[in-house]
Design an enzyme around this catalytic site. Structure first.
Site: not given
Length: 365
Positions: A35, A37
């Protein structure tokens, strides 16, 4: 009523206890599905230790796939940002929910079909990759409608999406995230915009992004690998998504998730492994021994259960990253075991402040 039309996935599994791995994760898995952010960067800044940890993982032979629910930007835009932050990045190592949505649309309508876009450039490029024709009005006779987040999205575009969806054509959305982080705080995410179209049209969409399978499957198609590890900071997207496709996961504490959230996780939202940050890719995930409802031990760390509190056995904070992982695993394993065996109000009042204080210097909140 469900907010999506995705079919049940037979790969879905529950996690009841943390899994042990006696080699570094970067050696045990051939691909990291990362992932962005909260894991790799926060806003415009790199997460501490991320660049070095990922460079070392890549040098050890682990392929890196940067996987994002954000459909607003094109993969090349994301690659440019990652390189600007000194992250090891290949031209094809970014996979977005827009790409997963584009494939779902391509599977639903013939090549050359018109598709109404409610969103930004990421969706337009993803459709064009499959020979589909993006349009902007329901009066253009689209064969499907695809929706994703864009900060420029306005009422007129949402209205066009509602008109098209109400006609009964396939409606596919990039993701259902209710919020997105910004420099000023949390702001409405794509899920809130999808809800507007759903309310107006009376329809329910198919979802491409995490926690559903299409984005994970798209990543395997584009990046390859036989034994991927999902790495994320959110239980409801990254970790639940990994469990939905029967995959292993590493939860890091550099983003959304805190210790209170993890110890309260239900079985379908529990990670396989834990680490304060991406340096965990280089560390062991040692076996945890749980002694009834009273104690748990991992490596040289031990945690005790005392009157609704998790208490570190010994006053010293972990001196190195491996000891921090060991303590984190012992605490979470004991909490999960207690929740599964007892549950109820006692668990709802669980106090993890002693463990959090011991791990504070390692970034665990």
């Amino acid at each position: 009523m469900s907010d999506h039309t995705n079919p049940p996935d037979p790969r879905r599994r529950a996690v009841h206890t943390l899994v042990a791995c006696d080699t570094a994760l970067r050696e045990a898995y051939d691909v990291a599905m990362l992932d962005l952010d909260g894991v790799v960067y926060r806003g415009e800044d790199a997460v501490d230790h991320a660049a070095d940890a990922l460079a070392e993982a890549a040098d050890a032979g682990m392929r890196l796939a940067y996987v994002t629910n954000n459909a607003s930007r094109t993969p090349s835009d994301v690659v440019a940002k990652l390189r600007g932050l000194a992250m090891p990045t290949d031209d094809d190592s970014v996979v977005t929910s827009a790409q997963a949505a584009g494939r779902l649309v391509a599977d639903a309508v013939p090549r050359g079909s018109r598709v109404l876009v409610v969103g930004g450039a990421g969706l337009v490029e993803a459709l064009q990759e499959h020979g589909l024709v993006p349009v902007s009005s329901a009066e253009d006779a689209p064969a499907a409608v695809v929706q994703g987040f864009s900060p420029e999205l306005d009422w007129a575009q949402l209205a066009e999406g509602a008109y098209a969806a109400a006609s009964g054509i396939p409606w596919i959305v990039s993701n259902m995230d209710g919020s997105i982080p910004t420099a000023r705080g949390m702001a409405p995410g794509n899920g809130t915009l999808v809800a507007a179209v759903a309310t107006a049209s009376g329809r329910v969409p198919e979802v491409a992004g995490k926690p559903y399978a299409p984005l994970f499957d798209e990543t395997v198609l584009r990046v390859g690998g036989e034994h991927p590890l999902v790495v994320g900071d959110r239980l409801d997207t990254d970790i639940e998504g990994a469990n939905n496709v029967g995959g292993d996961s590493l939860l890091v504490f550099t983003g959304v998730c805190d210790l209170d959230t993890v110890v309260a996780a239900t079985a379908y939202a529990r990670p396989t492994f834990l680490a304060p940050d991406l340096r965990g890719l280089a560390l062991l995930q040692r076996a945890v021994t749980v002694d009834g409802l009273e104690a748990a031990r991992c490596g040289g760390s031990a945690v005790l259960w005392h009157e609704g509190r998790l208490v570190v056995d010994g006053s010293a904070a972990p001196e190195d990253a491996q000891a921090a992982v060991d303590l984190l695993r012992a605490a979470v394993a004991l909490a999960w075991h207690h929740r599964d065996e007892v549950g109820g109000e006692t668990f709802d009042r669980l106090d993890v402040s002693d463990v959090r204080d011991a791990l504070g210097q390692w970034g665990v909140r």
